[in-house]
Design a protein around this motif. Structure first.
Motif, PDB file in Angstrom:
ATOM      1  N   UNK A   1     -10.649   8.034  15.096  1.00 46.76           N
ATOM      2  CA  UNK A   1      -9.307   7.438  15.182  1.00 46.76           C
ATOM      3  C   UNK A   1      -9.391   5.917  15.174  1.00 46.76           C
ATOM      4  N   UNK A   2     -10.329   5.353  15.947  1.00 48.85           N
ATOM      5  CA  UNK A   2     -10.474   3.898  15.991  1.00 48.85           C
ATOM      6  C   UNK A   2     -10.951   3.358  14.646  1.00 48.85           C
ATOM      7  N   UNK A   3     -11.825   4.084  13.972  1.00 45.37           N
ATOM      8  CA  UNK A   3     -12.301   3.658  12.659  1.00 45.37           C
ATOM      9  C   UNK A   3     -11.168   3.644  11.651  1.00 45.37           C
ATOM     10  N   UNK A   4     -10.318   4.642  11.714  1.00 51.44           N
ATOM     11  CA  UNK A   4      -9.173   4.704  10.802  1.00 51.44           C
ATOM     12  C   UNK A   4      -8.244   3.515  11.039  1.00 51.44           C
ATOM     13  N   UNK A   5      -8.041   3.160  12.294  1.00 54.72           N
ATOM     14  CA  UNK A   5      -7.203   2.008  12.603  1.00 54.72           C
ATOM     15  C   UNK A   5      -7.830   0.722  12.065  1.00 54.72           C
ATOM     16  N   UNK A   6      -9.143   0.587  12.153  1.00 51.98           N
ATOM     17  CA  UNK A   6      -9.825  -0.603  11.654  1.00 51.98           C
ATOM     18  C   UNK A   6      -9.769  -0.689  10.132  1.00 51.98           C
TER      19      UNK A   6
ATOM     20  N   UNK B   1     -15.438  14.946  21.596  1.00 48.65           N
ATOM     21  CA  UNK B   1     -14.286  14.128  21.971  1.00 48.65           C
ATOM     22  C   UNK B   1     -14.542  12.651  21.662  1.00 48.65           C
ATOM     23  N   UNK B   2     -15.764  12.196  21.919  1.00 46.88           N
ATOM     24  CA  UNK B   2     -16.067  10.797  21.600  1.00 46.88           C
ATOM     25  C   UNK B   2     -16.073  10.582  20.087  1.00 46.88           C
ATOM     26  N   UNK B   3     -16.469  11.586  19.316  1.00 46.79           N
ATOM     27  CA  UNK B   3     -16.418  11.471  17.856  1.00 46.79           C
ATOM     28  C   UNK B   3     -14.976  11.368  17.370  1.00 46.79           C
ATOM     29  N   UNK B   4     -14.093  12.160  17.948  1.00 47.15           N
ATOM     30  CA  UNK B   4     -12.674  12.101  17.562  1.00 47.15           C
ATOM     31  C   UNK B   4     -12.100  10.723  17.881  1.00 47.15           C
ATOM     32  N   UNK B   5     -12.437  10.190  19.049  1.00 42.78           N
ATOM     33  CA  UNK B   5     -11.979   8.855  19.424  1.00 42.78           C
ATOM     34  C   UNK B   5     -12.519   7.816  18.442  1.00 42.78           C
ATOM     35  N   UNK B   6     -13.800   7.934  18.105  1.00 41.01           N
ATOM     36  CA  UNK B   6     -14.414   7.011  17.148  1.00 41.01           C
ATOM     37  C   UNK B   6     -13.737   7.099  15.787  1.00 41.01           C
TER      38      UNK B   6
ATOM     39  N   UNK C   1     -17.167  22.617  18.788  1.00 37.55           N
ATOM     40  CA  UNK C   1     -17.927  21.374  18.892  1.00 37.55           C
ATOM     41  C   UNK C   1     -17.033  20.213  19.327  1.00 37.55           C
ATOM     42  N   UNK C   2     -15.780  20.220  18.897  1.00 40.34           N
ATOM     43  CA  UNK C   2     -14.875  19.120  19.247  1.00 40.34           C
ATOM     44  C   UNK C   2     -14.402  19.171  20.698  1.00 40.34           C
ATOM     45  N   UNK C   3     -14.649  20.284  21.391  1.00 37.53           N
ATOM     46  CA  UNK C   3     -14.267  20.359  22.805  1.00 37.53           C
ATOM     47  C   UNK C   3     -15.359  19.813  23.719  1.00 37.53           C
ATOM     48  N   UNK C   4     -16.523  19.493  23.172  1.00 36.63           N
ATOM     49  CA  UNK C   4     -17.595  18.922  23.989  1.00 36.63           C
ATOM     50  C   UNK C   4     -17.355  17.433  24.183  1.00 36.63           C
TER      51      UNK C   4
END
Length: 133
Positions: free
Chosen positions: A79-84, A72-77, A65-68
């Motif tokens: 990571x950005x959420x963790x930074x926030x 990929x957009x979920x993984x980016x989201x 599922x993470x290769x779709x």
């Protein structure tokens, strides 16, 4: 321009195939969990098979599922959420206790006021109606 469009269409159709396999793997996890849940009298190898199968198939399903594009957009989201979240300034213990006590006091005061109004209106209506006799 047409090459980019073809790549996007190929990517979308490939994502659909991946999602199909994700749903098949989830169905397989559910079926296997049900099929191997029957208890045996002495030894339960089904339990071990069920646990290992669910863990392995779940990991494969998540990886697929993470290769779709959505994955990929979920993984980016994430990571950005963790930074926030790291940027958030959390209140101190003292501030938290003071705010909690203030909210508790205000809640009690408002509750008492509403109780008093309710009692007053009940008393007034009971005097004006049959309830007052």
């Amino acid at each position: 321009m047409s090459i980019v469009r073809d790549n996007q269409e190929t990517s979308k159709s490939f994502d659909k195939i991946k999602w199909f396999f994700v749903f098949v793997l989830v169905a397989l996890i559910v079926w296997g969990n049900f099929y191997f849940s029957e208890p045996d009298a002495v030894y339960q190898p089904g339990t071990i098979i069920r646990i290992v199968g669910v863990v392995v198939l779940s990991a494969l399903t998540l990886l697929l599922a993470m290769t779709t594009n959505k994955g990929k957009s979920f993984i980016t989201f994430a990571k950005e959420s963790r930074m926030e979240v790291r940027k958030v300034v959390w209140p101190t213990r003292k501030e938290t206790i003071q705010t909690t006590l203030l909210i508790a006091v205000i809640t009690i005061v408002v509750g008492l006021c509403l109780w008093g109004l309710d009692t007053f209106f009940f008393w007034g209506i009971s005097k004006l109606t049959v309830l007052g006799h």
